[in-house]
Each structure stands twice: as structure tokens, then as C-alpha cells.
Scaffold this active site. Sequence first.
Site, PDB file in Angstrom:
ATOM      1  N   THR B  10       0.823  -1.214   0.000  1.00 33.38           N
ATOM      2  CA  THR B  10       0.000   0.000   0.000  1.00 33.38           C
ATOM      3  C   THR B  10       0.854   1.259   0.000  1.00 33.38           C
ATOM      4  OG1 THR B  10      -1.577  -1.238   1.334  1.00 33.38           O
ATOM      5  CG2 THR B  10      -1.893   1.132   1.220  1.00 33.38           C
ATOM      6  N   VAL B  11       1.810   1.326   0.944  1.00 33.84           N
ATOM      7  CA  VAL B  11       2.606   2.538   1.094  1.00 33.84           C
ATOM      8  C   VAL B  11       3.581   2.709  -0.078  1.00 33.84           C
ATOM      9  CG1 VAL B  11       4.313   3.713   2.540  1.00 33.84           C
ATOM     10  CG2 VAL B  11       2.346   2.583   3.591  1.00 33.84           C
ATOM     11  N   LYS B  88       7.454   1.628  11.740  1.00 36.34           N
ATOM     12  CA  LYS B  88       7.524   2.002  13.163  1.00 36.34           C
ATOM     13  C   LYS B  88       8.151   0.908  14.018  1.00 36.34           C
ATOM     14  CE  LYS B  88       3.622   1.621  11.480  1.00 36.34           C
ATOM     15  NZ  LYS B  88       2.532   2.219  10.794  1.00 36.34           N
ATOM     16  N   ILE B 119       0.542  13.255   8.941  1.00 33.38           N
ATOM     17  CA  ILE B 119       0.663  14.359   9.902  1.00 33.38           C
ATOM     18  C   ILE B 119       2.140  14.687  10.105  1.00 33.38           C
ATOM     19  CG2 ILE B 119       0.197  15.105  12.268  1.00 33.38           C
ATOM     20  CD1 ILE B 119      -2.066  12.992  12.311  1.00 33.38           C
ATOM     21  N   GLY B 170     -10.591  -2.657   5.180  1.00 30.84           N
ATOM     22  CA  GLY B 170      -9.141  -2.554   5.074  1.00 30.84           C
ATOM     23  C   GLY B 170      -8.525  -1.655   6.136  1.00 30.84           C
ATOM     24  N   GLU B 173      -6.188  -5.126  10.197  1.00 36.42           N
ATOM     25  CA  GLU B 173      -5.539  -6.321   9.667  1.00 36.42           C
ATOM     26  C   GLU B 173      -6.362  -7.564   9.986  1.00 36.42           C
ATOM     27  OE1 GLU B 173      -2.447  -6.209   8.196  1.00 36.42           O
ATOM     28  OE2 GLU B 173      -2.145  -4.065   8.538  1.00 36.42           O
ATOM     29  N   ASP B 184       1.138  -1.322  18.213  1.00 36.09           N
ATOM     30  CA  ASP B 184       1.427  -0.282  17.219  1.00 36.09           C
ATOM     31  C   ASP B 184       1.611   1.071  17.902  1.00 36.09           C
ATOM     32  OD1 ASP B 184       1.249   0.686  14.252  1.00 36.09           O
ATOM     33  OD2 ASP B 184      -0.248   1.896  15.296  1.00 36.09           O
ATOM     34  N   LYS B 188       4.963   3.699  18.287  1.00 33.71           N
ATOM     35  CA  LYS B 188       4.906   5.129  17.953  1.00 33.71           C
ATOM     36  C   LYS B 188       5.203   5.990  19.178  1.00 33.71           C
ATOM     37  CE  LYS B 188       1.637   4.312  14.189  1.00 33.71           C
ATOM     38  NZ  LYS B 188       0.201   4.152  13.852  1.00 33.71           N
ATOM     39  N   GLY B 284      -2.603   4.945   5.449  1.00 38.95           N
ATOM     40  CA  GLY B 284      -3.148   4.974   4.099  1.00 38.95           C
ATOM     41  C   GLY B 284      -2.067   5.224   3.077  1.00 38.95           C
TER      42      GLY B 284
END
Lengths: 377, 377
Positions: B10-11, B88, B119, B170, B173, B184, B188, B284
Site C-alpha cells: 500500500t505505502v 515504526k 501528519i 481494510g 488487519e 502499534d 509510535k 493509508g
Amino acid sequence: MKIALLGYGTVGRGVDQIISERVSEAEVTRILELPDRLTDARMTSDYDDIVDDSSVELVVECMGGLEPAHAFIMRALAAHKHVVTSNKAVVAAHLAEFISAAAQAGVSLYIEAAVGGGIPWIASIEKVRRIDEVTSFSGIMNGTTNYIVDAMRRQGAEFADVLARAQELGYAERDPSADIDGIDVKNKTIISAAVAFGVNCTPDLPVSGIRNLTKADLDLFAAHGRTVKLLGRGVRQGGRYAAAVEPVAVGEGTLEAQVPSNFNLMTLDATTVGELKFYGQGAGSLPTGNAIVQDVLDCASGTLRPTYDLSRALAYAPELLRSDYVVRTSAAVEGAEPFDEGALLVRDLAAADARALLARACETDHTSFMAALAQEG
Amino acid sequence: MKIALLGYGTVGRGVDQIISERVSEAEVTRILELPDRLTDARMTSDYDDIVDDSSVELVVECMGGLEPAHAFIMRALAAHKHVVTSNKAVVAAHLAEFISAAAQAGVSLYIEAAVGGGIPWIASIEKVRRIDEVTSFSGIMNGTTNYIVDAMRRQGAEFADVLARAQELGYAERDPSADIDGIDVKNKTIISAAVAFGVNCTPDLPVSGIRNLTKADLDLFAAHGRTVKLLGRGVRQGGRYAAAVEPVAVGEGTLEAQVPSNFNLMTLDATTVGELKFYGQGAGSLPTGNAIVQDVLDCASGTLRPTYDLSRALAYAPELLRSDYVVRTSAAVEGAEPFDEGALLVRDLAAADARALLARACETDHTSFMAALAQEG
């Protein structure tokens, strides 16, 4: 880097404090002040002393107002000195002229502190535009009016009482017109539109303020799940753009509705990054001083040279900004339907036409108030 | 500048799209992919092809996971290639090692995309620290869990139903553990603490997730004017710091409470600029791709070289992060007082002690849920 401060009010003192305590890359060596206030060896009341001082590489203008700020900035640029300013009025009126003079002199102009105080708004727009087109922006850009509306809403108080308290706290000026009539937000909206859309934004924006907002108005909107915020907004579509300043009735479930006290919240929408919001102190000695010192550091380190370019040939198309409007008035309003007790709904008006409608209503009922209905998210 | 992409999910596809459509300063000339997915002339499954290609100046790692990402980043740095990563997990585990290897090779490491997607969070912390000390930070850093809690609250739905829907869309996961158990957010939070406080943040943070959150829990908090958000938080006082990840019951009148869908909202507090908040798409293809391309542009233009420095000798002091906690459990809880139907209140606990308390409660009642009570603003 040796710098000169023009003005030693709230913001000037904040800049001086932050630089002396926290920044080794810059030093305030000159300060322009009134002849009867020269309390510091660095102070002079003669601007020639600063312009002619070749050791001064950067002039920080935080006097406010149009003149002599405009003339002083032009003279500093002509003398090949970089300029940092927090003065929204002079930037809104003369940005294109300043950019051109800076380019001609091979120096840079920095305006971060002119909009949103300590919020990195201008730099963020510039950064976003390296990749994206900014398609729209909006924001709570004035802390005074947000303080007033927020206090009216949370305490159930009337406008005049809260304004008086804001004046006591130093959140509002003795003459509050620039804040409550939307002039301050208009200047910030013009600057935001210029940077976001790359256009020399017209000064001819529709502007309504919150002077006539009552506790009863807030109660009425609350019954519809909304509250009122004074927003500056801009939108771009293809080769056209529009901007406006007006009270907007936003849903209670939005971030905007919850912005407390004198804080600001600015939003932009861009092609690939999507929606971004920035929140913080929009005014005050240290936050605005911080924004100025960030610009000073960019200048001193040579890392960031702003590249404001207002040369885009976008057409000003006020019809792009459309909303449904609620008008509380005893005047007759053509095309209106009932909304609620004493308030009318007018559908799908351009902001400029809504402003004209409000002006007509105020001729009959000078207490009339109008707010755009934000579209539900 | 010629760049190589490691990973084309995706990325990676977002990065490729943004660079090819919008950026002239960089070109994706190599892509590392699995042997059975080599659909593009730029693709290879042999990392040597990339490390040995001296025309590649920058490697963008967006594979995710610890290995081989860690080894690939170290090899790229050793080969004097700049590295941009959105990973991350690998940054949280190896940031100090990467910084040291980058410094030794005279190249730069960029990690903006690892936290908060589009961001500009990491860059904003770095910028704030040019002038200020960051005294605390907190944030909704995980879009999946915010989507789940927001949908449960707005639709009155149960956790499992919303999770299933998030998986369809989506947003979550197939194995949602990393999101809903707070792993996660932990990664971060470690990265944010490292950048904000200048410390090699311990991996030993107290972490609780939202796996056991029920609609009834949200209703109970709503009756107290609150809702629940999973927050990563960090605080520094003098020579000490602490960080934690846990559900926090925030007031309905806060910006955090109103963050919709899969958006993120991150806050920092600093000496002179005060409180700043940043909101946007935390994940995203295009938003995270945008953050990576911003790093690529900083690298290509040479304007910004991040100066992450984790050498500050701060002591990890978990007792700095204290709250009152609400625990919904059928287990007996020492020192607790009644809060509401089925829920107990435990006052003034350190986050680490609260985590231990929850673990003990779960031994008796594996459905137990706990949230910290945010202090009223």
C-alpha cells in the site's frame, strides 16, 4: 546574526526574551521604540539608526498597523535586510509588494507569526504545497472571538459581559471592533489564501462578525446540535478561488466546536495528504514570539527560504463558497423559510450574497445575526 | 535523485504514484519485491542489486516488520545511502543503532512516516525543539482503534461487529492484535518519546489495549460525560521521563473525544509555544506516501538533515505518569472504591502499577477493562 526589533510591545518583548534565553544563533542589538520609552541601551527612536546599521542583517517588525510598518519594511528590504513580521494587517495589504521587493534585494520575507501565533500554519501550507495542491482551508483564526463564544456557551453568559471580562484579561482590545467584526480574521484569511492558492488574494472578501451574537442565538443552535464559530474560509476549484469570513454553525461533534478559550484551529485539505488540522495558541507574547524566532532561526541557518509566489492567475469567484444560512432578524427576508423561533433559513446562498442579505436585514433590525450552516461531516 | 523502494505494498505504491505524478526532484529507479511479483522493469528480488547500485542515493524502506528490514537499512546506511522509512516497528527497536550508523556513514535517516502517517508530527517535534523543551506529549496514534471506538460510540455497536467491518474496509488487519492490544501505539510512543525528549526510550512501557472494551463500558463512561480513546503518552520532568499506552476516558468536550473514523490527533506541550495539536490521516497509501515523499524532498534538496540525538541521560521513571483509573471487572481489587454499576475507581496509580493491577484482575475475570481518567481541562 544581529537583528533589530521594531516595536517592544507584548510580542517584541516575547521575541527578546526567547532569543536572549534560548537562542545562540541570533542577538537583538537594536530596538525601535517611542522617544519617551527608551529604557534600554539598544533602543532608538530613529529608524535611520537601524536601516543604516550594516551589522543588522534582519529586521523583525512587530509594531502592528499599516504605517509606518509598511514604509519601514520596504526600507529594510531595500537596504538588503531580511524581514520577519507578525503584522497581519500590513502583510494582508502589501504581501505582493513585499515579495517583489525582497526578491529584487536578494533577501527573504518571513510571515509565519502573522497568522495563528505559535501554530506552524504558514510553514505547513508551504510544505504541503511542495507536493500537493491545497483545495480548501478554514479556521478559527481569532482567539478573542473564540474566547467570547466559548465562554458564552459554557457559562450561559451574554456577549457584553464576556467581552468585558475578555478585556480585563487582556484577551480583547479596548476597541474590540477588529476582532468581533471579523477584520482580524479577514487579514489572516487573505494571507492564508495567498499562500495556499498562490494568488494575490483580493481584499474584497465578504466579512461578517459576531457583534450581534446573543446567548439566545447559541441556545437556538444548541437545540439543533450546533454551536457558532467565526471562521475564515477559502476554496479553490480549477482556475477559480473564493474566500470569506463569517460565523458558521458547526456540529457539536466536530473538533471546531470544542476549541476552548482563546485557542485557534486551522484546517487545510490537499490532494494526497488529505485533511490536516493545526491547533494552538493563536496569540500571546511567547507563542507569537516563538513563531517569530522560528522564522529568525530559518533565516539565520539559511535552511529555509520561503518562496511565496502570488503569480497564479486565478479568478476570484465568490459564488464558489455556498451554504445554507440561518438569519435571526425581525426584518422580512425574501426567499426565506422558517428555521426555528425567530430565525429563518435561506438555502444555497453564496457568501457574498448572504453578506448583502444581512446588510439589508440590519437596515430594519440592527440586531440581526446570521450564520452559515456547516455541512454535516 | 535516484531512489530505491523496499516493498511495494500500500505505502510503496503510494510513494511511487506521488513521485511519478508530482515530484521532479526524485525518481524511483529500483524496487525490491518478492520473486513471484516482479511485474515492473524496475523490480528485483535481490537486495544486492540495490545496495551495489551506486546511482541509488536514497533507499525508502516500507516493508514493515523487524527483519529483514533492519538488516536492509543497516546495509543501505553502510553503503552511504540515505534512508527514509515508514516502519515504526523497526525504528522503535533500532533507532539509536540507525542514528549511529547514519552518522558514521555521513548520511541521513528520515522517519516522519513512521508515526502519524501524513501528519507532520516528527518534523514538528524537531522544529519545536530548536527553541523549546517538550514537556509532554499524547496522542490518538492508531487509526484502526479510533475507527473501532468511534463507530461503537456513534452507532452503539459492539466491538466484534465493528472490528469485522473495519477488516472488510481494510482499516484493520486480519490479525488485529498489533492494533487493538496497543503494540502499534507502543512503537509510535517509543519513537515520539525518543524524538521529543532526546532519549533512547526504553521498550519496557506499560501497555494496555482496547480488546476488552464493550458497548456497555462506553455507555457507562458516556453517563459521566466521557468517552474512551487509546492514547500513547509521554512526560518529562527534570532528568526523568515516563511513557505509557492505555485507554483513557477523556471528556466529551475535548478535541480528542471528537476525532472521527480512522484519523489521528497528536498533542505536544512545550515551554514557550505552549500546547500544539496536529490532526490528520494516520495511515493509508497517499497520506503515508506523502510523508515519505516529504522526507525524500528534504533529502534531495539538502534543506533538512534531521539531527535526532538520543544521548540525553534521562532516567526512566514510570511513577511520573499517574492517573485515577476506572476498572470494570468482577475480580476483587485492593484499594478500590465504587465508581458506577460494575466498575471500580482506584485513585492516583502510576501507569505501570495500573497495568499490573489489570493483569491480576484478568486472571480472575479475563474480560476486565481499565481506563485512566483524564484530568478535566
